[in-house]
Motif scaffolding. Sequence first.
Motif, PDB file in Angstrom:
ATOM      1  N   VAL A  10      -5.744  26.455  -0.407  1.00  0.00           N
ATOM      2  CA  VAL A  10      -6.707  27.097  -1.922  1.00  0.00           C
ATOM      3  C   VAL A  10      -5.693  29.326  -1.710  1.00  0.00           C
ATOM      4  CG1 VAL A  10      -8.236  29.284  -1.478  1.00  0.00           C
ATOM      5  CG2 VAL A  10      -8.385  26.790  -1.142  1.00  0.00           C
ATOM      6  N   ASP A  11      -4.682  29.438   0.034  1.00  0.00           N
ATOM      7  CA  ASP A  11      -4.406  30.988  -0.461  1.00  0.00           C
ATOM      8  C   ASP A  11      -2.973  30.651  -1.605  1.00  0.00           C
ATOM      9  OD1 ASP A  11      -6.361  31.630   1.251  1.00  0.00           O
ATOM     10  OD2 ASP A  11      -5.128  31.069   3.287  1.00  0.00           O
ATOM     11  N   GLU A  12      -2.286  29.421  -1.196  1.00  0.00           N
ATOM     12  CA  GLU A  12      -1.024  28.945  -2.033  1.00  0.00           C
ATOM     13  C   GLU A  12      -1.792  29.207  -3.664  1.00  0.00           C
ATOM     14  OE1 GLU A  12       2.369  29.370  -1.581  1.00  0.00           O
ATOM     15  OE2 GLU A  12       1.518  29.665   0.398  1.00  0.00           O
ATOM     16  N   ALA A  13      -2.647  28.195  -3.875  1.00  0.00           N
ATOM     17  CA  ALA A  13      -3.003  28.552  -5.590  1.00  0.00           C
ATOM     18  C   ALA A  13      -3.390  29.911  -5.928  1.00  0.00           C
ATOM     19  CB  ALA A  13      -3.962  27.684  -5.293  1.00  0.00           C
ATOM     20  N   ASN A  14      -3.965  30.304  -5.055  1.00  0.00           N
ATOM     21  CA  ASN A  14      -4.270  31.552  -5.048  1.00  0.00           C
ATOM     22  C   ASN A  14      -2.889  32.830  -5.563  1.00  0.00           C
ATOM     23  OD1 ASN A  14      -7.108  32.382  -3.185  1.00  0.00           O
ATOM     24  ND2 ASN A  14      -7.047  31.612  -5.141  1.00  0.00           N
ATOM     25  N   ARG A  15      -2.025  32.763  -4.653  1.00  0.00           N
ATOM     26  CA  ARG A  15      -0.731  33.345  -4.625  1.00  0.00           C
ATOM     27  C   ARG A  15      -0.121  33.212  -6.009  1.00  0.00           C
ATOM     28  NH1 ARG A  15      -0.973  31.647   0.827  1.00  0.00           N
ATOM     29  NH2 ARG A  15      -0.782  33.817   1.896  1.00  0.00           N
ATOM     30  N   ALA A  16      -0.568  31.321  -7.002  1.00  0.00           N
ATOM     31  CA  ALA A  16       0.297  30.743  -7.715  1.00  0.00           C
ATOM     32  C   ALA A  16      -0.822  31.545  -9.016  1.00  0.00           C
ATOM     33  CB  ALA A  16       0.427  29.696  -7.655  1.00  0.00           C
ATOM     34  N   GLY A  17      -1.726  32.266  -8.499  1.00  0.00           N
ATOM     35  CA  GLY A  17      -2.367  32.586 -10.155  1.00  0.00           C
ATOM     36  C   GLY A  17      -3.603  31.038 -10.432  1.00  0.00           C
ATOM     37  N   PHE A  18      -4.468  30.693  -9.412  1.00  0.00           N
ATOM     38  CA  PHE A  18      -5.447  29.250  -9.513  1.00  0.00           C
ATOM     39  C   PHE A  18      -5.835  29.757  -8.789  1.00  0.00           C
ATOM     40  CE2 PHE A  18      -1.590  27.662 -11.430  1.00  0.00           C
ATOM     41  CZ  PHE A  18      -2.221  26.457 -12.055  1.00  0.00           C
ATOM     42  N   ALA A  19      -7.660  29.318  -9.197  1.00  0.00           N
ATOM     43  CA  ALA A  19      -8.899  29.229  -8.112  1.00  0.00           C
ATOM     44  C   ALA A  19      -9.132  28.300  -8.104  1.00  0.00           C
ATOM     45  CB  ALA A  19      -9.860  30.311  -8.898  1.00  0.00           C
ATOM     46  N   LEU A  20     -10.359  28.048  -7.293  1.00  0.00           N
ATOM     47  CA  LEU A  20     -10.592  26.757  -6.750  1.00  0.00           C
ATOM     48  C   LEU A  20     -11.876  26.350  -7.600  1.00  0.00           C
ATOM     49  CD1 LEU A  20     -11.312  24.056  -5.445  1.00  0.00           C
ATOM     50  CD2 LEU A  20     -12.061  25.392  -3.097  1.00  0.00           C
ATOM     51  N   VAL A  21     -11.844  25.406  -8.452  1.00  0.00           N
ATOM     52  CA  VAL A  21     -13.390  25.930  -9.489  1.00  0.00           C
ATOM     53  C   VAL A  21     -14.628  24.510  -8.804  1.00  0.00           C
ATOM     54  CG1 VAL A  21     -12.351  27.124 -11.419  1.00  0.00           C
ATOM     55  CG2 VAL A  21     -12.819  24.524 -10.942  1.00  0.00           C
TER      56      VAL A  21
END
Length: 82
Positions: free
Chosen positions: A50-61
């Motif tokens: 989740v942290d890597e996704a957030n850094r890359a501009g993605f959110a867990l939906v």
Amino acid sequence: MTKHAPLVVETLDDLNPTAVFNAKRDQVVVAVRITPVFGTLDLDLVAAVVDEANRAGFALVREQPFRDEWLLCVFDAYEDND
């Protein structure tokens, strides 16, 4: 050792954020391994994804268990509000 697809994460070593969270994608589905013996989820592993996704501009939906051994995590790219 088995080579996994970039969208399958069993350990932190399997996580390749550049390959997974690509700016060309609007949505990404990642399968995170659940320990089959105990049926437990490695929260550090999920947090790292989740942290890597957030850094890359993605959110867990959303997330959903799959076959008692995977947690499917769906990430959407942040909307660009230029």
